[in-house]
Design an enzyme around this catalytic site. Structure first.
Site, mmCIF file in Angstrom:
data_model
loop_
_atom_site.group_PDB
_atom_site.id
_atom_site.type_symbol
_atom_site.label_atom_id
_atom_site.label_comp_id
_atom_site.label_asym_id
_atom_site.label_seq_id
_atom_site.Cartn_x
_atom_site.Cartn_y
_atom_site.Cartn_z
ATOM 1 N N GLU A 179 1.028 -1.189 0.447
ATOM 2 C CA GLU A 179 -0.004 -0.143 -0.325
ATOM 3 C C GLU A 179 0.965 1.278 -0.084
ATOM 4 O O GLU A 179 0.745 1.877 -0.435
ATOM 5 C CB GLU A 179 -0.736 -0.173 1.111
ATOM 6 N N PHE A 205 -6.543 -1.658 5.827
ATOM 7 C CA PHE A 205 -4.808 -2.022 5.154
ATOM 8 C C PHE A 205 -4.311 -0.679 4.668
ATOM 9 O O PHE A 205 -3.909 -0.445 3.676
ATOM 10 C CB PHE A 205 -5.468 -2.532 3.845
ATOM 11 N N HIS A 209 -11.231 -5.542 8.070
ATOM 12 C CA HIS A 209 -12.074 -5.479 6.947
ATOM 13 C C HIS A 209 -13.216 -4.803 7.231
ATOM 14 O O HIS A 209 -14.366 -4.567 6.831
ATOM 15 C CB HIS A 209 -12.216 -6.139 6.525
HETATM 16 C C1 TPP Z 1 -1.869 -4.766 4.362
HETATM 17 C C2 TPP Z 1 -3.030 -5.841 3.611
HETATM 18 N N1 TPP Z 1 -3.730 -5.361 1.972
HETATM 19 C C3 TPP Z 1 -4.136 -5.945 1.527
HETATM 20 C C4 TPP Z 1 -4.920 -7.000 2.556
HETATM 21 C C5 TPP Z 1 -5.733 -8.056 1.324
HETATM 22 N N2 TPP Z 1 -5.154 -9.327 1.485
HETATM 23 C C6 TPP Z 1 -5.800 -10.773 2.022
HETATM 24 S S1 TPP Z 1 -4.810 -11.956 1.880
HETATM 25 C C7 TPP Z 1 -4.280 -11.123 0.061
HETATM 26 C C8 TPP Z 1 -3.109 -11.706 -0.784
HETATM 27 C C9 TPP Z 1 -1.505 -11.982 0.167
HETATM 28 O O1 TPP Z 1 -1.265 -13.020 -0.529
HETATM 29 P P1 TPP Z 1 0.528 -13.528 -0.256
HETATM 30 O O2 TPP Z 1 1.180 -13.079 0.916
HETATM 31 O O3 TPP Z 1 1.102 -14.273 -1.381
HETATM 32 O O4 TPP Z 1 -0.063 -15.135 1.011
HETATM 33 P P2 TPP Z 1 -0.735 -15.754 0.398
HETATM 34 O O5 TPP Z 1 -2.332 -15.535 1.137
HETATM 35 O O6 TPP Z 1 -0.972 -16.270 -0.853
HETATM 36 O O7 TPP Z 1 -0.558 -17.357 0.664
HETATM 37 C C10 TPP Z 1 -3.916 -9.362 0.109
HETATM 38 C C11 TPP Z 1 -4.486 -8.771 -0.883
HETATM 39 C C12 TPP Z 1 -4.652 -7.348 3.658
HETATM 40 N N3 TPP Z 1 -5.262 -8.537 4.074
HETATM 41 N N4 TPP Z 1 -3.155 -6.345 3.402
#
Ligand code: TPP
Lengths: 328, 384
Positions: A63, A89, A132
């Site tokens: 972000e 976020f 959220h």
């Molecule tokens: C700071 C933040 N930005 C956005 C989100 C929304 N969000 C939740 S999970 C996710 C993707 C995460 O991907 P990754 O780090 O690859 O982990 P995975 O869930 O694939 O294991 C996002 C964008 C969040 N939880 N926190």
């Protein structure tokens, strides 16, 4: 394309973004998942397909990076529109927003503009996990150099997003996520919209004024409907703009009704209600029959979703406050 | 690329979307076909019992996931973060931990939690909306789930720095020497917090293992949107070793994580483990991967299923009999039952209790808000 159609808030925002991109090729969308997926709420659905990856930018999961690069884009003459996936976020980007986005124009003595729109789905009531469902508006309204608006219905969504994008200052654009797919309204694309930074009476009444914005507008309207069956006529004002505040319609209304209840989902302590109460007291002191009352969140983090209904201001809590103003 | 040769090989060659085998540096001890292979640095002599244990852990972990997904479909959970396909990465890492090691998880570490002795039922509270974690992180040395992406990597680093100060690193006593592991995803590697954690850990030589499950996707965004070099190579730039392990190979993730943890416990500082794996399910139960992911890709990864390959190996080498599978099946059923019944019985939180959790001691202001709210709620009693 001027035939009227019934649209949701999600659709209104999507159409508004599309129109803004058609009207000005400097407008760019940036954010996590905004491209192929169309955003987790599908607000940007189909836009990458039609405008390409250079204008609808799926950004890395960062972000601060998204907002910080938008500052650079804006310096280069672009008009970035950022989607923060969920209210909770936005904080990793807080430093870029309050220290950089908000202050560039001031620091350059007006030589530089920051036409950035930061869209934030905000508020609760969707049964989500923590972070959220937050209402961070006061943090941004408290920051000089930022403008903060909140839409509450599909038609405003359509017009306000275009106006915010066309505006030359940074705008925090709050979208009540609980309403995205909730109600439909008729949109006339040929109409002349209300100016952006204005509040508006959405239900006329004579006995007390209820101030609301974003998700609580619907709650306030329901409360007014319920109160009417008991012979009490509440005037409801949708603030629409939180910074700058448009006090004209508010003061005019409170002078007539003598009573005011402010409702928002954010914490009452140092929230928008505190500012409104102070201003109303200052300007309508002799018209007031009761202190301005606030209905909002307790001073605790947003609770687990199983009890969010008890925590969010609902029709009963608004009516309870209205009763209390009449008890003075 | 010709005029830029001095910058090294074409990036697409080093790292392209087609590199689904993980590339030449991938540490593997068990192939997708269930063949045992050897590695000069990370080999480990697994006893039959250890192998059966790892298999059992993966099967039960998948059961937790399947059960929770079903509970979400039945409306008992608001959302669930599935781990289908990541069982080996989690069990390998989880089993490499000693009781004194501390875990800082993201929101998907159900298998690691299970290894740490956290009752899987406790994991459901957050997703059902009755609490926001609720377990005591210090009871099992398993931190609360972290929703804000990447935040926990800094907590892990700070905790590890605390261990250094407490003198539980590099003492030579295996029961005393401790380390921290921080779990996160490939998407998280883009966050400022994660990069700052790397810098702190390196700078203070903190006993922390950064364990990244590269499942190729951050919701709809592919790994190429987060990095142009293999993730494990990033560590070098921060000044500590990085290694890529086959995240669908429980033997390799176990061996590599064990070595990384041991390095940390001995006082040799942080390291980065990239478990190269794949999210076979959706990101969460609210996600729709058909909008961005090709079915081919999924089919390709199904062939690398972490559970199947160990099953083949165990069978082929006569390390299991039918009774083992029958017992395990019964155990999984029992676990499923525990989750189903337990989930529905999880008590809803009490609104008035919530006021007591904001600070260690309630302030007068919050007490007044609670009392007002209690009076307000009481005013409805008998009215319906
Ligand atoms: C700071 C933040 N930005 C956005 C989100 C929304 N969000 C939740 S999970 C996710 C993707 C995460 O991907 P990754 O780090 O690859 O982990 P995975 O869930 O694939 O294991 C996002 C964008 C969040 N939880 N926190």
């Amino acid at each position: 394309m001027s035939t009227n159609q019934k649209i949701t808030l999600a659709k209104g925002l999507n159409m508004g973004l599309r129109k803004a991109m058609e009207d000005d090729d400097k407008v760019l969308l940036m954010g996590e998942d905004v491209g192929k997926l169309g955003g987790v709420f599908r607000i940007t659905d189909g836009l990458q397909k039609d405008f390409g990856e250079d204008r609808v930018i799926d950004s890395p999961l960062a972000e601060s990076g998204i907002v910080g690069t938008a500052v650079g884009m804006a310096l280069r003459g672009y008009r970035p529109v950022i989607e923060i996936q969920f209210d909770g976020f936005v904080y990793p980007a807080y430093d870029q927003i309050v220290c950089q986005v908000a202050k560039y124009t001031y620091r350059s003595q007006g030589k530089v503009k920051m036409p950035i729109v930061i869209r934030i789905p905000f508020g609760g009531g969707i049964g989500a996990v923590e972070h959220h469902s937050e209402s961070p508006e006061a943090q941004f309204a408290h920051t000089p150099g930022l403008k903060v608006v909140a839409c509450s219905n599909p038609v405003d969504g359509y017009w306000m997003i275009q106006q915010a994008i066309a505006h030359d200052d940074p705008v925090i654009f709050l979208e009540p996520k609980r309403q995205y797919h909730a109600d439909k309204a008729e949109l006339d694309e040929t109409a002349t919209p209300e100016p952006l930074f204005t509040s508006r009476v959405v239900r006329a009444g004579t006995d007390a004024t209820v101030l609301a914005y974003g998700p609580t507008v619907k709650t306030a309207l329901k409360a007014a409907e319920a109160a009417a069956t008991e012979g009490r006529h509440l005037e409801v004002i949708d603030l629409r703009t939180l910074s700058p505040l448009d006090m004209g319609p508010v003061l005019e209304s409170v002078r007539r009704t003598g009573r005011c209840v402010v409702t928002h989902e954010a914490h009452v302590n140092l929230g928008m209600g505190a500012e409104l109460a102070a201003r109303i007291t200052e300007h309508c002191f002799y018209s007031l029959e009761a202190p301005v009352l606030r209905v909002g969140a307790f001073d605790m983090p947003y609770p687990p979703s199983r009890i969010e209904e008890e925590y969010l201001p609902d029709l009963d809590r608004v009516l309870d406050a209205v009763d209390r103003t009449f008890a003075y | 690329m010709s005029e830029h040769e001095s910058f090294g090989p074409d990036l697409a060659e080093v790292f392209g979307p087609s590199q689904s085998d993980g590339g030449p540096d991938l540490v593997q001890l068990l192939t997708p076909e269930g063949e045992r292979v050897h590695h000069p640095e990370f080999d480990h002599d697994f006893s039959a019992e250890e192998l059966r244990g790892l298999y059992r852990d993966m099967v039960l972990t998948r059961r937790i996931d399947v059960e929770a997904t079903a509970l979400q479909r039945h409306g008992e959970l608001g959302i669930w973060a599935q781990l289908l396909g990541q069982e080996a990465a989690q069990i390998g890492a989880g089993r490499a931990l000693r009781p004194q090691d501390y875990v800082f998880p993201t929101y998907r570490e159900h298998g690691v939690a299970y290894c740490k002795g956290v009752d899987p039922l406790r994991l459901l509270g957050l997703f059902r909306g009755v609490d926001q974690g609720g377990w005591d992180p210090n009871e099992n040395n398993f931190g609360l789930y972290t929703i804000v992406i990447g935040a926990q990597t800094l907590h892990a680093t700070g905790y590890a720095m605390g261990m250094q100060r407490d003198g539980v690193v590099g003492t030579g006593d295996p029961d005393r020497d401790s380390a921290v592991i921080a779990h996160f995803g490939d998407g998280a590697s883009s966050q400022g917090d994660v990069n700052e954690a790397f810098i702190f850990a390196a700078s203070y030589n903190a006993p922390v293992v950064f364990f990244c499950q590269n499942n190729q996707w951050a919701i709809s965004e592919p790994i190429e949107r987060q990095t142009r070099i293999p993730l494990y190579q990033r560590a070098l730039g921060f000044g500590f070793p990085g290694i890529r392990v086959d995240g669908n190979d429980v033997l390799a993730t176990y061996a590599v994580t064990k070595a990384a943890l041991q390095r940390a416990r001995e006082g040799n500082g942080p390291s980065f483990v990239e478990a190269y794996t794949y999210r076979m399910g959706a990101h969460t139960t609210t996600d729709d991967p058909t909008r961005y992911r090709l079915n081919d890709e999924l089919e390709h990864w199904k062939l690398k299923d972490p559970i199947e390959r160990l099953k083949v190996y165990l069978r082929r080498n006569g390390l299991v009999d039918q009774e083992f599978f029958d017992d395990l099946d019964a155990e999984a059923k029992e676990l499923g039952h525990h989750l189903r019944e337990g989930c529905k019985a999880l008590p809803d939180p009490k609104p008035l209790d919530q006021f007591g959790y904001v600070f260690s001691e309630m302030t007068d202001e919050i007490a007044a808000q609670r009392d007002e709210f209690a009076a307000y709620l009481a005013s409805f009693e008998g009215s319906h």
